[in-house]
Write an enzyme that holds these catalytic residues in place. Sequence first.
Site, short mmCIF file in Angstrom:
data_model
loop_
_atom_site.label_atom_id
_atom_site.label_comp_id
_atom_site.label_asym_id
_atom_site.label_seq_id
_atom_site.Cartn_x
_atom_site.Cartn_y
_atom_site.Cartn_z
N LYS A 295 0.82 -1.21 0.00
CA LYS A 295 0.00 0.00 0.00
C LYS A 295 0.86 1.27 0.00
O LYS A 295 2.07 1.21 0.28
CB LYS A 295 -0.96 -0.04 1.19
CG LYS A 295 -1.94 -1.22 1.09
CD LYS A 295 -2.95 -1.24 2.23
CE LYS A 295 -3.92 -2.40 2.06
NZ LYS A 295 -4.95 -2.44 3.15
N HIS B 189 -2.21 -5.77 1.47
CA HIS B 189 -3.51 -6.39 1.17
C HIS B 189 -3.28 -7.82 0.71
O HIS B 189 -2.28 -8.13 0.07
CB HIS B 189 -4.23 -5.60 0.07
CG HIS B 189 -5.41 -6.34 -0.51
ND1 HIS B 189 -6.67 -6.29 0.06
CD2 HIS B 189 -5.52 -7.15 -1.60
CE1 HIS B 189 -7.49 -7.03 -0.66
NE2 HIS B 189 -6.83 -7.56 -1.67
#
Length: 212
Positions: free
Chosen positions: A20, A127
Amino acid sequence: MQMLMPEPQIFVERTLALIKPDVIDKEEEIEDIILRSGFLIVQKRKLQLSPEQCSNFYADQYGKVFFPNLTAYMSSGPLVALVLARHSAVSYWKELLGPSNSIRARRTHPHSLRAIYGTDDLRNGLHGSLSISSAEREIRFMFPEVILEPIPTGQRARDYLNVYVKPTLLAGLTALCKEKPTDPMTWLADWLIEHNPNKPRLQHYITEEEHQ
């Protein structure tokens, strides 16, 4: 009486990993951990998503109170998308990630990636796909040019080997015998890459894009 045993089969899963925006400076460090954990990185892409694209990617979270902050966070800068492959890739990657809340991860899974690189429940660093079906959807979203096909087994696998693999391998081994290089393994590997009839377009393996 001879018993007929089933042929051994190896199933390789793929899952999506995202590094991210707030930890993209740790990209090389995280990728090293991924590789040392037994994963193969089969696709990699650096890109920046718009808020609309983030909304589409996280469509299953729509309506939740944190959704606006999530889309703002994920569109705040570039991210790295990775397709990871290994046996039971989805479950192993989730285990390596740890709990989604980084604060809780530091208490219960202190060696997990989210405990190390995350900040809180929203900014958790990375993620991972939750299931095989969500992995397929997310991979298609991040890598629309990728074709996800089931890995052939049984007669289909034998047909594939006979038609596509054995002729090229035989030609490579013949050339190897003629050349007699000092490092035959490396020479053959280079030869197979160069003469692969289905040679991938390597220049598109890593792309950097910005979506406005």
